[in-house]
Design an enzyme around this catalytic site. Structure first.
Site, PDB file in Angstrom:
ATOM      1  CE  LYS A  49      -5.139  -6.093  -7.650  1.00  0.00           C
ATOM      2  NZ  LYS A  49      -4.206  -5.251  -8.283  1.00  0.00           N
ATOM      3  CG  ASP A  90      -1.038  -0.052   8.925  1.00  0.00           C
ATOM      4  OD1 ASP A  90      -1.777   0.923   8.707  1.00  0.00           O
ATOM      5  OD2 ASP A  90      -1.143  -1.141   8.327  1.00  0.00           O
ATOM      6  NE  ARG A 107      -2.468  -4.279   6.606  1.00  0.00           N
ATOM      7  CZ  ARG A 107      -2.801  -4.587   5.350  1.00  0.00           C
ATOM      8  NH1 ARG A 107      -3.632  -5.572   5.122  1.00  0.00           N
ATOM      9  NH2 ARG A 107      -2.311  -3.930   4.351  1.00  0.00           N
ATOM     10  N   GLY A 115       5.393  -7.319   4.961  1.00  0.00           N
ATOM     11  CA  GLY A 115       4.867  -8.363   4.075  1.00  0.00           C
ATOM     12  C   GLY A 115       5.630  -8.384   2.762  1.00  0.00           C
ATOM     13  N   GLY A 148       0.833  -1.207   0.000  1.00  0.00           N
ATOM     14  CA  GLY A 148       0.000   0.000   0.000  1.00  0.00           C
ATOM     15  C   GLY A 148       0.865   1.254   0.000  1.00  0.00           C
ATOM     16  CB  THR A 167       3.294   0.624   6.847  1.00  0.00           C
ATOM     17  OG1 THR A 167       1.926   0.522   7.268  1.00  0.00           O
ATOM     18  CG2 THR A 167       4.145   0.290   8.053  1.00  0.00           C
TER      19      THR A 167
END
Ligand code: F6P
Length: 362
Positions: A82, A135, A179, A111, A13, A133
């Site tokens: 993805k 996050d 998340r 990831g 992302g 990120t």
């Protein structure tokens, strides 16, 4: 020093600060080492599809000497989060081989870095990672690119919502991303003056939130409230709000509406509740000064690691400076969640915020 051909890619992302990192990698590699730098579009997907690599220059998008990369959101290289990398390993390795690269700098979350590290082993690539990120949950680094800007975006929203909340005596529920980690909600909630902060690491009860709103009204004559809820927040029973998309992926969605409905019910409709889902707004915009500094420092350090012949390492931020750790070690410590016993959570509590049922923590 022999001339190298360096590849740079963004994966996962997007977030603000990716272009600033690309800029730092390109500038340092070219100006300090005289290397060639190729931008790999769309990460592994680009390698697989043999998308033409982009020749990057030190003044990449030079417009009469103005270099917009430092402050542009998103990524000029494109990114994907993805795809079945494992099934396409051979195609990806062949695509990379065709570029004749000496090393790759990959800007991604844990990831992406873990997948790329596996590919690097199979393809014999030299790989250096840069963590990003909103996050902020990448292990072993205190900061990842994009987090600070996202915190500022949420704080800006909270400030704007507080005046309209006060005008109408409303409870404003603000849903953030993150998340399974609550760093974004917790940091923004403190900075934005939230009355309630719900994060995945500390379970909440609807009664706990209602009690807080009641207390604000009774004790402080405050007839409005700001409730910040992270998308992955969970009840005492461990329930979060999820749905399955058309591709069969489980996604977090709906916690803001759920909290709003539960509050209205719990308070017998005596309060008006409104919901704001900030969504991908949190991933956009110009990077903050802190993210630009982080991205520039990470880019510089990543290139120096390539120059030193290192591979399989990620640059990280510790004690106000750049360090590096192995990608494997970093992935083992990811996702890095909020420590429920941390000073930050205590700070939120100490200034009167309901942060969930801390007494039920293990
Ligand atoms: O990991 C970053 C993140 O923005 C999460 O906070 C969020 O859940 C997710 O990505 C959204 O991903 P997508 O771009 O697939 O909607």
């Amino acid at each position: 020093m022999t001339k190298k051909r360096l590849g740079v890619l963004t994966s996962g992302g997007d977030c603000p600060g990716l272009n600033a990192a690309i800029r730092a990698v390109v500038s340092h590699a070219k100006l300090s080492y005289g290397w060639e730098v190729l931008g790999i579009p769309y990460g592994t997907q680009g390698l697989m599809d043999r998308k033409p690599a982009i020749e990057l220059t030190a003044h990449g998008l030079d417009l009469r000497g103005i270099d917009p990369l430092l402050n542009m959101g998103g990524t000029i290289l494109g990114s994907i989060n993805k795809g079945d990398t494992i099934a396409n390993t051979d195609k990806i390795l062949a695509g990379c081989e065709a570029l004749g690269l000496d090393a790759i700098v990959a800007i991604g979350g844990d990831g992406s870095l873990s997948i790329l590290s596996e590919l690097a082993k199979r393809g014999g690539w030299k790989l250096i990672g840069i963590p990003k990120t909103i996050d902020n949950d990448v292990g072993l680094t205190e900061r990842a690119i994009g987090f600070d800007t996202a915190v500022n975006t949420v704080v800006d929203a909270l400030q704007k919502l507080s005046s309209t909340a006060a005008s109408h005596d409303r409870v404003m529920v603000v849903e953030t991303m993150g998340r399974t980690a609550g760093h974004l909600a917790l940091n923004a909630g403190i900075a934005g003056g939230a009355d309630v902060i719900l994060i995945p690491e500390v379970p909440y009860t609807v009664e706990g939130i209602c009690n807080k709103i009641h207390e604000l009204h009774e004790t402080w004559k405050q007839n409005f409230a700001l409730v910040v809820v992270a998308e992955g927040a969970r009840t005492l029973a461990g329930e979060s709000r999820k749905y399955t998309d058309l591709q069969g992926n489980k996604r977090l969605r709906g916690i803001g509406d759920y909290i709003a409905d539960s509050l209205s019910q719990c308070m017998n409709n005596r309060v008006e509740v409104r919901v704001t889902v900030l969504g991908h707004v949190q991933r956009g915009g110009m990077p903050s000064a802190l993210d630009r500094i982080l991205a520039s420092s990470f880019g510089r350090a990543a290139v120096d690691l390539v120059a030193a012949g290192e591979s399989g390492r990620v640059v990280v931020w510790r004690n106000g400076d750049v360090d590096s750790v192995s990608i494997e070690e970093l992935c083992l410590h990811s996702p890095r969640l909020v420590d429920p016993y941390s000073g930050l959570l205590k700070t939120a509590q100490a200034i009167g915020t309901y942060v969930g049922e801390v007494d039920h923590l293990p």
